[in-house]
Design a protein around this motif. Structure first.
Motif, mmCIF file in Angstrom:
data_model
loop_
_atom_site.group_PDB
_atom_site.id
_atom_site.type_symbol
_atom_site.label_atom_id
_atom_site.label_comp_id
_atom_site.label_asym_id
_atom_site.label_seq_id
_atom_site.Cartn_x
_atom_site.Cartn_y
_atom_site.Cartn_z
ATOM 1 N N ARG A 16 19.577 -16.015 14.324
ATOM 2 C CA ARG A 16 19.859 -15.062 15.401
ATOM 3 C C ARG A 16 19.202 -13.717 15.130
ATOM 4 O O ARG A 16 18.665 -13.079 16.041
ATOM 5 C CB ARG A 16 21.375 -14.898 15.593
ATOM 6 C CG ARG A 16 22.037 -16.097 16.238
ATOM 7 C CD ARG A 16 23.467 -15.846 16.703
ATOM 8 N NE ARG A 16 24.248 -14.902 15.957
ATOM 9 C CZ ARG A 16 25.093 -15.209 14.971
ATOM 10 N NH1 ARG A 16 25.260 -16.461 14.604
ATOM 11 N NH2 ARG A 16 25.777 -14.267 14.356
ATOM 12 N N LYS A 19 13.104 -21.415 18.019
ATOM 13 C CA LYS A 19 13.300 -20.743 19.310
ATOM 14 C C LYS A 19 14.117 -21.611 20.260
ATOM 15 O O LYS A 19 14.979 -21.103 20.986
ATOM 16 C CB LYS A 19 11.945 -20.390 19.931
ATOM 17 C CG LYS A 19 11.242 -19.270 19.193
ATOM 18 C CD LYS A 19 9.855 -19.023 19.749
ATOM 19 C CE LYS A 19 9.153 -17.941 18.926
ATOM 20 N NZ LYS A 19 7.781 -17.726 19.337
ATOM 21 N N ARG A 20 13.859 -22.925 20.252
ATOM 22 C CA ARG A 20 14.650 -23.829 21.107
ATOM 23 C C ARG A 20 16.114 -23.833 20.675
ATOM 24 O O ARG A 20 17.013 -23.819 21.502
ATOM 25 C CB ARG A 20 14.077 -25.246 21.067
ATOM 26 C CG ARG A 20 12.868 -25.437 21.954
ATOM 27 C CD ARG A 20 12.503 -26.904 22.115
ATOM 28 N NE ARG A 20 12.224 -27.570 20.851
ATOM 29 C CZ ARG A 20 11.029 -27.588 20.246
ATOM 30 N NH1 ARG A 20 10.000 -26.971 20.799
ATOM 31 N NH2 ARG A 20 10.869 -28.213 19.109
ATOM 32 N N TYR A 21 16.355 -23.853 19.356
ATOM 33 C CA TYR A 21 17.724 -23.846 18.852
ATOM 34 C C TYR A 21 18.443 -22.564 19.273
ATOM 35 O O TYR A 21 19.567 -22.607 19.770
ATOM 36 C CB TYR A 21 17.747 -24.001 17.332
ATOM 37 C CG TYR A 21 19.127 -23.844 16.768
ATOM 38 C CD1 TYR A 21 20.081 -24.841 16.925
ATOM 39 C CD2 TYR A 21 19.502 -22.664 16.116
ATOM 40 C CE1 TYR A 21 21.367 -24.681 16.432
ATOM 41 C CE2 TYR A 21 20.778 -22.509 15.631
ATOM 42 C CZ TYR A 21 21.706 -23.515 15.787
ATOM 43 O OH TYR A 21 22.974 -23.352 15.310
ATOM 44 N N ILE A 22 17.796 -21.431 19.085
ATOM 45 C CA ILE A 22 18.400 -20.151 19.462
ATOM 46 C C ILE A 22 18.677 -20.117 20.956
ATOM 47 O O ILE A 22 19.738 -19.666 21.398
ATOM 48 C CB ILE A 22 17.491 -18.973 19.038
ATOM 49 C CG1 ILE A 22 17.553 -18.787 17.527
ATOM 50 C CG2 ILE A 22 17.873 -17.683 19.738
ATOM 51 C CD1 ILE A 22 18.940 -18.431 16.982
ATOM 52 N N SER A 23 17.764 -20.609 21.737
ATOM 53 C CA SER A 23 17.956 -20.641 23.187
ATOM 54 C C SER A 23 19.171 -21.485 23.559
ATOM 55 O O SER A 23 19.984 -21.085 24.400
ATOM 56 C CB SER A 23 16.698 -21.182 23.866
ATOM 57 O OG SER A 23 16.881 -21.227 25.256
ATOM 58 N N SER A 24 19.329 -22.631 22.905
ATOM 59 C CA SER A 24 20.486 -23.485 23.206
ATOM 60 C C SER A 24 21.784 -22.815 22.768
ATOM 61 O O SER A 24 22.804 -22.911 23.455
ATOM 62 C CB SER A 24 20.340 -24.865 22.560
ATOM 63 O OG SER A 24 20.564 -24.819 21.175
ATOM 64 N N GLN A 36 22.296 -19.543 22.617
ATOM 65 C CA GLN A 36 22.538 -18.457 23.567
ATOM 66 C C GLN A 36 23.126 -18.998 24.863
ATOM 67 O O GLN A 36 24.045 -18.401 25.423
ATOM 68 C CB GLN A 36 21.248 -17.678 23.836
ATOM 69 C CG GLN A 36 20.818 -16.830 22.671
ATOM 70 C CD GLN A 36 19.428 -16.238 22.852
ATOM 71 O OE1 GLN A 36 18.586 -16.772 23.557
ATOM 72 N NE2 GLN A 36 19.175 -15.125 22.175
ATOM 73 N N ASP A 37 22.616 -20.133 25.314
ATOM 74 C CA ASP A 37 23.158 -20.753 26.521
ATOM 75 C C ASP A 37 24.624 -21.139 26.317
ATOM 76 O O ASP A 37 25.463 -20.916 27.192
ATOM 77 C CB ASP A 37 22.350 -21.995 26.919
ATOM 78 C CG ASP A 37 20.954 -21.668 27.417
ATOM 79 O OD1 ASP A 37 20.691 -20.481 27.736
ATOM 80 O OD2 ASP A 37 20.127 -22.601 27.479
ATOM 81 N N LYS A 76 26.796 -18.003 26.204
ATOM 82 C CA LYS A 76 26.945 -17.462 27.553
ATOM 83 C C LYS A 76 27.984 -18.260 28.329
ATOM 84 O O LYS A 76 28.863 -17.683 28.985
ATOM 85 C CB LYS A 76 25.602 -17.490 28.281
ATOM 86 C CG LYS A 76 25.667 -16.923 29.682
ATOM 87 C CD LYS A 76 24.331 -16.999 30.383
ATOM 88 C CE LYS A 76 24.481 -16.494 31.797
ATOM 89 N NZ LYS A 76 23.324 -16.756 32.608
ATOM 90 N N ALA A 104 15.523 -13.980 15.742
ATOM 91 C CA ALA A 104 15.228 -14.057 17.175
ATOM 92 C C ALA A 104 15.120 -12.659 17.775
ATOM 93 O O ALA A 104 14.327 -12.433 18.686
ATOM 94 C CB ALA A 104 16.310 -14.856 17.897
ATOM 95 N N ASP A 112 8.707 -22.976 17.055
ATOM 96 C CA ASP A 112 9.143 -23.428 18.379
ATOM 97 C C ASP A 112 10.512 -24.108 18.297
ATOM 98 O O ASP A 112 11.355 -23.923 19.168
ATOM 99 C CB ASP A 112 8.112 -24.380 18.997
ATOM 100 C CG ASP A 112 6.842 -23.654 19.418
ATOM 101 O OD1 ASP A 112 6.885 -22.409 19.595
ATOM 102 O OD2 ASP A 112 5.802 -24.326 19.579
#
Length: 143
Positions: free
Chosen positions: A39, A97-102, A104-105, A108, A42, A94
């Protein structure tokens, strides 16, 4: 209400949040520290090991182990600093970044579910209260 009871309720809520996060990170086989490091990266890609250790408030040796494991898992990469070759900078891959995005989703979605029970006024009050408590605690840490 007594402060001790409030504190215990706050700790209980924090414990539940950590359990929820731990469930997700253990599915991905991440420790709490590895998740936290991802995190931080990121938000501030290209940080050096020294900068990361300071942000995480851990010993460089402990951070070195986290970096090694995340590198082996393919979630971060390292590059030698062009200006100072003694410094290594760290970046998310990459996969990282995909892990962090998931994550964060998921955070949220959890936030939306948790705070849906509060009115707008209650959310604003909670925001003000948490900020006030955080400021007081930060001042105590600086003493």
């Amino acid at each position: 209400m007594k402060e001790e009871a409030l504190f215990e309720e706050f700790q209980h809520f924090n414990h539940l949040l950590r359990r929820h996060t731990k469930r997700k990170t253990s599915e991905e086989e991440f420790s709490f520290g590895q998740n936290r490091l991802l995190r931080i990266l990121a938000r501030q890609e290209g940080s050096s090991q020294k900068e990361l250790a300071q942000r995480m408030n851990i010993r460089p040796a402990s951070l070195s182990e986290l970096l090694k494991k995340l590198n082996q898992k393919g979630y971060l990469s390292k590059k030698q600093n062009a200006d100072d070759r003694r410094i290594t900078n760290y970046f998310l891959t990459d996969s990282g970044k995909r892990y962090i995005s998931s994550m964060q989703d998921e955070r949220k979605q959890l936030g939306e579910e948790l705070f849906a029970t509060l009115s707008l006024t209650e959310k604003e009050q909670l925001h003000q209260i948490l900020n006030k408590l955080a400021l007081q605690l930060e001042e105590k840490l600086d003493e």
